[in-house]
Design a protein around this motif. Structure first.
Motif, PDB file in Angstrom:
ATOM      1  N   THR A  60      -4.534  73.838  32.685  1.00 57.52           N
ATOM      2  CA  THR A  60      -3.210  74.437  32.661  1.00 57.52           C
ATOM      3  C   THR A  60      -2.165  73.324  32.557  1.00 57.52           C
ATOM      4  OG1 THR A  60      -4.057  76.185  34.071  1.00 57.52           O
ATOM      5  CG2 THR A  60      -1.686  76.054  33.831  1.00 57.52           C
ATOM      6  N   THR A  61      -1.513  73.242  31.393  1.00 59.78           N
ATOM      7  CA  THR A  61      -0.554  72.162  31.151  1.00 59.78           C
ATOM      8  C   THR A  61       0.812  72.444  31.770  1.00 59.78           C
ATOM      9  OG1 THR A  61       0.026  73.172  29.034  1.00 59.78           O
ATOM     10  CG2 THR A  61      -1.691  71.477  29.018  1.00 59.78           C
ATOM     11  N   GLU A  62       1.092  73.678  32.118  1.00 64.83           N
ATOM     12  CA  GLU A  62       2.404  74.048  32.652  1.00 64.83           C
ATOM     13  C   GLU A  62       2.574  73.638  34.116  1.00 64.83           C
ATOM     14  OE1 GLU A  62       3.421  78.148  31.892  1.00 64.83           O
ATOM     15  OE2 GLU A  62       2.155  78.139  30.122  1.00 64.83           O
ATOM     16  N   LEU A  63       1.502  73.197  34.745  1.00 63.52           N
ATOM     17  CA  LEU A  63       1.585  72.857  36.163  1.00 63.52           C
ATOM     18  C   LEU A  63       1.684  71.354  36.365  1.00 63.52           C
ATOM     19  CD1 LEU A  63      -1.100  75.231  37.691  1.00 63.52           C
ATOM     20  CD2 LEU A  63       1.355  75.569  37.569  1.00 63.52           C
ATOM     21  N   ASN A  64       2.510  70.961  37.323  1.00 63.73           N
ATOM     22  CA  ASN A  64       2.584  69.572  37.754  1.00 63.73           C
ATOM     23  C   ASN A  64       2.937  69.593  39.235  1.00 63.73           C
ATOM     24  OD1 ASN A  64       5.465  69.578  38.138  1.00 63.73           O
ATOM     25  ND2 ASN A  64       5.685  69.475  35.908  1.00 63.73           N
ATOM     26  N   PRO A  65       2.960  68.464  39.893  1.00 66.19           N
ATOM     27  CA  PRO A  65       3.206  68.455  41.340  1.00 66.19           C
ATOM     28  C   PRO A  65       4.572  68.993  41.768  1.00 66.19           C
ATOM     29  CG  PRO A  65       2.216  66.400  40.658  1.00 66.19           C
ATOM     30  CD  PRO A  65       2.529  67.150  39.413  1.00 66.19           C
ATOM     31  N   ARG A  66       5.530  69.053  40.849  1.00 63.66           N
ATOM     32  CA  ARG A  66       6.872  69.500  41.217  1.00 63.66           C
ATOM     33  C   ARG A  66       7.103  70.994  40.992  1.00 63.66           C
ATOM     34  NH1 ARG A  66       8.515  64.208  38.751  1.00 63.66           N
ATOM     35  NH2 ARG A  66       8.707  62.889  40.577  1.00 63.66           N
ATOM     36  N   VAL A  67       6.114  71.709  40.518  1.00 60.18           N
ATOM     37  CA  VAL A  67       6.243  73.143  40.238  1.00 60.18           C
ATOM     38  C   VAL A  67       6.200  73.918  41.550  1.00 60.18           C
ATOM     39  CG1 VAL A  67       5.109  75.117  39.144  1.00 60.18           C
ATOM     40  CG2 VAL A  67       5.245  72.949  37.946  1.00 60.18           C
ATOM     41  N   SER A  68       7.063  74.917  41.670  1.00 60.67           N
ATOM     42  CA  SER A  68       7.068  75.734  42.887  1.00 60.67           C
ATOM     43  C   SER A  68       5.814  76.612  42.927  1.00 60.67           C
ATOM     44  CB  SER A  68       8.318  76.615  42.929  1.00 60.67           C
ATOM     45  OG  SER A  68       8.232  77.628  41.937  1.00 60.67           O
ATOM     46  N   PHE A  69       5.494  77.022  44.118  1.00 63.16           N
ATOM     47  CA  PHE A  69       4.312  77.878  44.280  1.00 63.16           C
ATOM     48  C   PHE A  69       4.491  79.185  43.515  1.00 63.16           C
ATOM     49  CE2 PHE A  69       1.890  81.172  46.453  1.00 63.16           C
ATOM     50  CZ  PHE A  69       0.627  80.619  46.398  1.00 63.16           C
ATOM     51  N   ARG A  70       5.679  79.744  43.550  1.00 65.73           N
ATOM     52  CA  ARG A  70       5.958  81.011  42.867  1.00 65.73           C
ATOM     53  C   ARG A  70       5.704  80.887  41.362  1.00 65.73           C
ATOM     54  NH1 ARG A  70       9.753  85.278  44.838  1.00 65.73           N
ATOM     55  NH2 ARG A  70       9.578  83.920  46.615  1.00 65.73           N
ATOM     56  N   HIS A  71       6.174  79.780  40.776  1.00 67.20           N
ATOM     57  CA  HIS A  71       5.957  79.567  39.341  1.00 67.20           C
ATOM     58  C   HIS A  71       4.463  79.352  39.054  1.00 67.20           C
ATOM     59  CE1 HIS A  71       6.726  78.488  35.221  1.00 67.20           C
ATOM     60  NE2 HIS A  71       6.071  77.330  35.402  1.00 67.20           N
ATOM     61  N   ALA A  72       3.813  78.573  39.895  1.00 70.10           N
ATOM     62  CA  ALA A  72       2.371  78.337  39.723  1.00 70.10           C
ATOM     63  C   ALA A  72       1.604  79.649  39.807  1.00 70.10           C
ATOM     64  CB  ALA A  72       1.867  77.354  40.771  1.00 70.10           C
ATOM     65  N   GLU A  73       1.996  80.504  40.725  1.00 71.70           N
ATOM     66  CA  GLU A  73       1.350  81.806  40.867  1.00 71.70           C
ATOM     67  C   GLU A  73       1.510  82.630  39.596  1.00 71.70           C
ATOM     68  OE1 GLU A  73       1.067  85.216  44.301  1.00 71.70           O
ATOM     69  OE2 GLU A  73       3.050  84.362  43.870  1.00 71.70           O
ATOM     70  N   GLU A  74       2.682  82.623  39.016  1.00 74.19           N
ATOM     71  CA  GLU A  74       2.925  83.375  37.780  1.00 74.19           C
ATOM     72  C   GLU A  74       2.084  82.834  36.631  1.00 74.19           C
ATOM     73  OE1 GLU A  74       7.116  83.103  37.129  1.00 74.19           O
ATOM     74  OE2 GLU A  74       7.601  84.412  38.825  1.00 74.19           O
ATOM     75  N   VAL A  75       1.977  81.520  36.548  1.00 75.79           N
ATOM     76  CA  VAL A  75       1.203  80.893  35.479  1.00 75.79           C
ATOM     77  C   VAL A  75      -0.286  81.201  35.646  1.00 75.79           C
ATOM     78  CG1 VAL A  75       0.477  78.684  34.519  1.00 75.79           C
ATOM     79  CG2 VAL A  75       2.888  79.072  35.052  1.00 75.79           C
ATOM     80  N   LEU A  76      -0.781  81.053  36.878  1.00 78.49           N
ATOM     81  CA  LEU A  76      -2.221  81.238  37.128  1.00 78.49           C
ATOM     82  C   LEU A  76      -2.618  82.709  37.155  1.00 78.49           C
ATOM     83  CD1 LEU A  76      -2.816  78.495  39.807  1.00 78.49           C
ATOM     84  CD2 LEU A  76      -3.409  78.427  37.395  1.00 78.49           C
TER      85      LEU A  76
END
Length: 146
Positions: free
Chosen positions: A127-143
């Protein structure tokens, strides 16, 4: 209530009718089916009997968390239950089986966790959209899509 209330009084109207009423006939008793004697298999050696008992435990998929009292009620109807005649020896065999089964279950659970972890890490790497600065909410939406 006065004494004798509810009971027929001799000479009272209806008393003879109640006294002469026939009692209900008892229900006919069912005949008990004769039990067939259990035919126990004969084992050539004690080792064969032990193997039959252990095969019964495996076949019924007895977990390591089943206690002796529960086990007795679950599989005592099977003729292989009596393959090992001595109850003390039967309990000892079951205890050894439980220990082995617990180790197998623990190992399987560990392997399952390792596989799931590896799959999750692979998903994160892909998953290229994730990095250490991404919020949990955004990560949840992506995953959530995967």
């Amino acid at each position: 209530p006065p004494p004798g209330a509810g009971r027929p009084v001799a000479g009272a109207p209806g008393a003879a009718a109640q006294a002469a009423a026939p009692a209900p006939a008892p229900a006919p008793k069912k005949k008990a089916k004769p039990k067939k004697p259990r035919v126990l298999p004969v084992y050539d050696s004690k080792e064969d009997a032990i193997n039959a008992f252990l095969a019964l435990l495996k076949e019924k998929k007895i977990s390591s968390r089943v206690h002796w009292k529960e086990l007795d009620s679950k599989i005592a109807y099977d003729v292989r239950w009596e393959a090992v005649k001595n109850i003390g020896e039967r309990r000892q065999l079951y205890s050894e089986y439980r220990d082995r089964k617990a180790k197998e279950e623990k190992l399987a659970a560990r392997e399952l966790r390792a596989t799931r972890r590896a799959n999750f890490e692979q998903l994160l790497r892909e998953t290229t959209e994730l990095n250490p600065r991404v919020s949990f909410r955004h990560a949840e939406e992506v995953l959530e899509k995967d």
